[in-house]
Every structure is written in C-alpha cells, then in structure tokens.
Design a protein around this motif. Sequence first.
Motif, PDB file in Angstrom:
ATOM      1  N   SER A  84       0.809  -1.224   0.000  1.00 57.20           N
ATOM      2  CA  SER A  84       0.000   0.000   0.000  1.00 57.20           C
ATOM      3  C   SER A  84       0.841   1.272   0.000  1.00 57.20           C
ATOM      4  O   SER A  84       0.420   2.287  -0.556  1.00 57.20           O
ATOM      5  CB  SER A  84      -0.928   0.024   1.223  1.00 57.20           C
ATOM      6  OG  SER A  84      -2.107  -0.679   0.941  1.00 57.20           O
ATOM      7  N   THR A 117       1.661   6.515   6.057  1.00 54.36           N
ATOM      8  CA  THR A 117       2.160   6.364   4.681  1.00 54.36           C
ATOM      9  C   THR A 117       1.533   7.397   3.744  1.00 54.36           C
ATOM     10  O   THR A 117       2.110   7.712   2.705  1.00 54.36           O
ATOM     11  CB  THR A 117       1.880   4.946   4.137  1.00 54.36           C
ATOM     12  OG1 THR A 117       0.509   4.628   4.376  1.00 54.36           O
ATOM     13  CG2 THR A 117       2.751   3.911   4.808  1.00 54.36           C
ATOM     14  N   VAL A 161      -6.564   2.659  10.877  1.00 48.64           N
ATOM     15  CA  VAL A 161      -5.468   1.765  11.256  1.00 48.64           C
ATOM     16  C   VAL A 161      -5.644   1.220  12.679  1.00 48.64           C
ATOM     17  O   VAL A 161      -5.193   0.114  12.981  1.00 48.64           O
ATOM     18  CB  VAL A 161      -4.125   2.490  11.050  1.00 48.64           C
ATOM     19  CG1 VAL A 161      -3.939   3.598  12.066  1.00 48.64           C
ATOM     20  CG2 VAL A 161      -2.973   1.513  11.063  1.00 48.64           C
ATOM     21  N   ASP A 163      -7.607   5.254   0.857  1.00 54.77           N
ATOM     22  CA  ASP A 163      -6.633   4.303   1.393  1.00 54.77           C
ATOM     23  C   ASP A 163      -7.431   3.177   2.030  1.00 54.77           C
ATOM     24  O   ASP A 163      -8.025   3.341   3.098  1.00 54.77           O
ATOM     25  CB  ASP A 163      -5.736   5.003   2.432  1.00 54.77           C
ATOM     26  CG  ASP A 163      -4.881   4.010   3.236  1.00 54.77           C
ATOM     27  OD1 ASP A 163      -4.790   2.830   2.837  1.00 54.77           O
ATOM     28  OD2 ASP A 163      -4.294   4.430   4.262  1.00 54.77           O
ATOM     29  N   PHE A 174      -6.472  -2.473   4.197  1.00 54.78           N
ATOM     30  CA  PHE A 174      -7.116  -3.750   4.556  1.00 54.78           C
ATOM     31  C   PHE A 174      -8.629  -3.669   4.436  1.00 54.78           C
ATOM     32  O   PHE A 174      -9.304  -4.661   4.228  1.00 54.78           O
ATOM     33  CB  PHE A 174      -6.696  -4.209   5.967  1.00 54.78           C
ATOM     34  CG  PHE A 174      -7.063  -3.253   7.076  1.00 54.78           C
ATOM     35  CD1 PHE A 174      -8.259  -3.392   7.756  1.00 54.78           C
ATOM     36  CD2 PHE A 174      -6.214  -2.204   7.425  1.00 54.78           C
ATOM     37  CE1 PHE A 174      -8.597  -2.507   8.775  1.00 54.78           C
ATOM     38  CE2 PHE A 174      -6.542  -1.322   8.443  1.00 54.78           C
ATOM     39  CZ  PHE A 174      -7.749  -1.469   9.123  1.00 54.78           C
ATOM     40  N   ASP A 234      -3.950  -3.551  -0.108  1.00 54.55           N
ATOM     41  CA  ASP A 234      -2.948  -4.610  -0.017  1.00 54.55           C
ATOM     42  C   ASP A 234      -3.594  -5.942  -0.341  1.00 54.55           C
ATOM     43  O   ASP A 234      -4.754  -6.180   0.011  1.00 54.55           O
ATOM     44  CB  ASP A 234      -2.404  -4.704   1.428  1.00 54.55           C
ATOM     45  CG  ASP A 234      -1.281  -3.719   1.669  1.00 54.55           C
ATOM     46  OD1 ASP A 234      -0.440  -3.556   0.768  1.00 54.55           O
ATOM     47  OD2 ASP A 234      -1.244  -3.119   2.753  1.00 54.55           O
ATOM     48  N   HIS A 253      -1.600  -8.513   0.687  1.00 56.78           N
ATOM     49  CA  HIS A 253      -0.960  -9.281   1.762  1.00 56.78           C
ATOM     50  C   HIS A 253      -1.557  -9.064   3.152  1.00 56.78           C
ATOM     51  O   HIS A 253      -1.041  -9.584   4.123  1.00 56.78           O
ATOM     52  CB  HIS A 253       0.558  -9.052   1.769  1.00 56.78           C
ATOM     53  CG  HIS A 253       1.005  -7.625   1.846  1.00 56.78           C
ATOM     54  ND1 HIS A 253       2.059  -7.140   1.087  1.00 56.78           N
ATOM     55  CD2 HIS A 253       0.574  -6.575   2.566  1.00 56.78           C
ATOM     56  CE1 HIS A 253       2.246  -5.868   1.363  1.00 56.78           C
ATOM     57  NE2 HIS A 253       1.358  -5.498   2.260  1.00 56.78           N
TER      58      HIS A 253
END
Length: 466
Positions: free
Chosen positions: A152, A197, A244, A269, A272, A298, A300
């Motif tokens: 990301s 980020t 987050v 954003d 997840f 993402d 992952h």
Amino acid sequence: MENYFVSPILDKIRKKDLNDDFKLAHEAAMDYVSISNSRRVFPSKESVKNLKVFEELLGDLPTDNNDIIHMLHKFGSPATVMQTGGRYFGFVTGGILPSALTSKWLVDTWDQNSAMYVMSPISAKLEEVTEKWLIDILGLPEGTVAGFVNGSSTAIMIGLNTARNYVYNNLGYDVIKKGLGGAPKIKVVVGAQAHSTVFKALSIIGLGKDNIIKVPVDDQGRILVEELPEIGKDTLLVLQAGNVNTGSFDKFDEIIDLANEKGAYVHIDGAFGLWAKASSKFDNLTRGMEKADSWSTDGHKTLNVPYDNGMIFCKHRDMLINSMHMTGSYIILSDERDSMLYTSDMSRRARAIDVWTSLKGLGRKGVEELVYELHSKANYFSELLKEGGLEILNDVVFNQVLVRFESDEKTKELIRLVQASGVCWVGGAKHDDKEVIRISVSSYRTTYEDVEISAKNIIEIADSLR
Ligand SMILES: *Cc1c(COP(=O)(O)O)cnc(C)c1O
C-alpha cells in the motif's frame, strides 16, 4: 575457446542436480507447517540469540545449497514470528493461502520479469485477468485499471501522484512537464487519523507534510463531515476504508457526492478495509466507495496473499499511464498488457500471479466468507475480553479490536507480558492519546479456539497485574 574464462564455481553450480535441494527445502517447509500452530508465536530468547551464527564473514568459496537450506531451517525457522499460525494478531498481517504458497513454488522457478508483455505473456495474461476479477469483487467502476505493486505504501504514492497530476491538469497546469516550481497551490485534505504512509507519500511527491489540511475526526477516527473545509477542483481529498486502529470507514457516500459535485479528486486508502466490499454484510460501511477516483489496497493483509502485494486502482487510465510512462529505444510496448505502464517499477516479479492463485483458490464466495469470518472472530474476541473485565474502546465494525487495561502503564505492561508469553502476539498503539492494545484478526488460519486460547491468556495475565 581456451582463451575464454569459464568459472569453475559456476560450472559446478550449473551441473548440480537440484532434486535433492528441492526435496530438502520441501521437507523443511513441511516441518515448519506441521508446528505452525503449536510453536510459540514470538520466537524464544534462545532462538533469537542463536541468530549470532549468521554473523560471519562471507567465505571465499561457495557453500553447498544443502548446507544453506539446513542452516536456514535450523537457525532461521525457530527465529521467525509465527504469523502463519492462528494466534498472531499484531499490526495487520494476513496469513498465506495454500493455493498461493504452493503455486508460488512453481512460479518462482519461472522467475518471470513482468515489466512488459514481450518479457512474459503468461504474467501479462494473468495480470489482466486478475485486474478484471478484482474490479468485480471490489465493485469498482468500469474502465478502472490496476497496477500491481509491492504494498500500500507504493500504491498510495502512485495514487496520490496521479491525483496530483489530475488536479493540476484541472487547473490548466502541466506538472508532468513543468514540475512543481511555479505550480499553482493545490489543497490537500486528509482525515486527522490518516495512515502515516499517506503523509510520507505526499512528501515524496513534493506536496509537503505541512501543507495538509487535517480534518477533525470522531472517536472512531472518521472524518467529521461538517468539519470539511471548502473544497473545489483544486482539491485532493484522501479518505480511509479501515482506520489503522479502530477499523472504521469514512462516510464515503456523503463525502464523495460533495467532492464530485465540487470537482475535487478523491483517493481512498483501503489497505485492509477495501475488501469489506466483497461482502454485502458491510454495505453500510462501503456505500459510495465506488464513486472515488482511485483506491489503494494490499493483497498481503485481508486477502492473505503472500507479502509484496499491493494494488493501485484508478478510474483515470490515461492520467495514471501518463504519470508512470517512460520510454527508451529498447522498450517494446505491445497491444497486450504492459504492466510497467501502471506502476513506478519496471523490472518486477510476476506478483499478480500470487493474487490470481489466492482468488482462484477461494472463489468469489470464499473471499466473501473470509472477510466476514475475520469480522466475526474479532467480535468474539472483543466479547471475551469484555467479559474478562477489559475495556473495549472501538466499535468492532471490521477486524480490529482496541483494548485498554486500567492505565497507560498497566496496558503497556500487559502487552509486554502477552508478547513474552508466546501464546499469542498483540501489538500496542496510541489512540486518542491513550496506550491501547491493538488486536487485528487478519489470518484465515485463526479459529474460534485460537481466539479463546488468546483471550484467556490476555485475561489471566491482566488478572495477575490487578
Ligand atoms: C498497512 C497499511 C498501509 C501501508 O501498507 P504497506 O503494505 O505496509 O505498505 C497504509 N494504510 C493503511 C490503513 C494500512 O493499514
């Protein structure tokens, strides 16, 4: 030919029969899989201490593959954090789906460079197919394109870079050609709890960290709509699918309608949280998400794809490509998919195949169930901890649970002892200036039993600290 050099070392490597090495790697991997749910989650002090064996000077002569694999398994495997078991709840890290893991062994032996179609037709084909599947699962508008990146952080950077160029284009300024010196001012608006980020990406693309308008948020970290500043076609607005800490979602429907009406660019954003779209059970969270301009996520994390997998989606194909395009006399673009057009990197592994194998191994319904199951387990976790006398600070809308134990000091001590216990692993964070335990249920491997064992462990340790 005798005048030309032949390396004896490489000659031996070339002639080596790989059968034994593959067998050994396979045995070591299966050995690791077999203990993944019984071993300590964080490695023991002794295993970490043993990592000293790696502190050696590089020898002059080659080491046999067999010995390398032996060394890795003997000293490396015990010093891993067991995040492929069911009781790792730190950060937001998914597990690795069997379909992806096993296919990856084969795909790694292909070692494809997926920059351009001429370098790997199979990679280009699967990237194209995966892009279509993802756009369908995530309910993104027709014409959206995907770039497959390492995570990301990069996806956000590419998304915001495209956004910046798009906004300047709106203002009649060609920033790709002229650069930022002499550029008109643009307005960057983000929620006060945007992921770090986002700020990093804004700084990398030259918009600076100090020029950002941070909109106040509610106790779950959602942007307060009435606190939004004046926005217009000079505005780049960043929203969040999955705070987050709390896992909360901004109110997309309302905010994006306003942004679209005023001509502002919207990036989401959803590192997840974007995957919530895969289940209709989360419609109240994701409503209107598809009306944004770009989205980063993402593979992952929630999707449990192996690491090194993020995606940027953008509905302005031309602006994304203009922003990432490069040329060179040796670059051969085709009428097929040339992956490098959508990302900042050129040479790259065929990482989209990991996403393809994961999606194929789950099916549409499997993705839906994965996302909903993570949520159910997070709910169960929070119920058990509440019953055990701990305080739950967030509405568990997705997969995150925020926990507090009496005071900052007690909470930090609890985290330290839980991590050291080896039974499970939870991280810490600061939320609203308070120390909190941050639990993220992100792995398909986590069972309800894992949740019970972990909650019991946390409650017992808390009780011993009372
Ligand atoms: C993890 C995360 C990121 C960064 O993603 P990486 O894949 O680690 O680069 C950005 N935003 C949010 C909300 C995240 O959870």
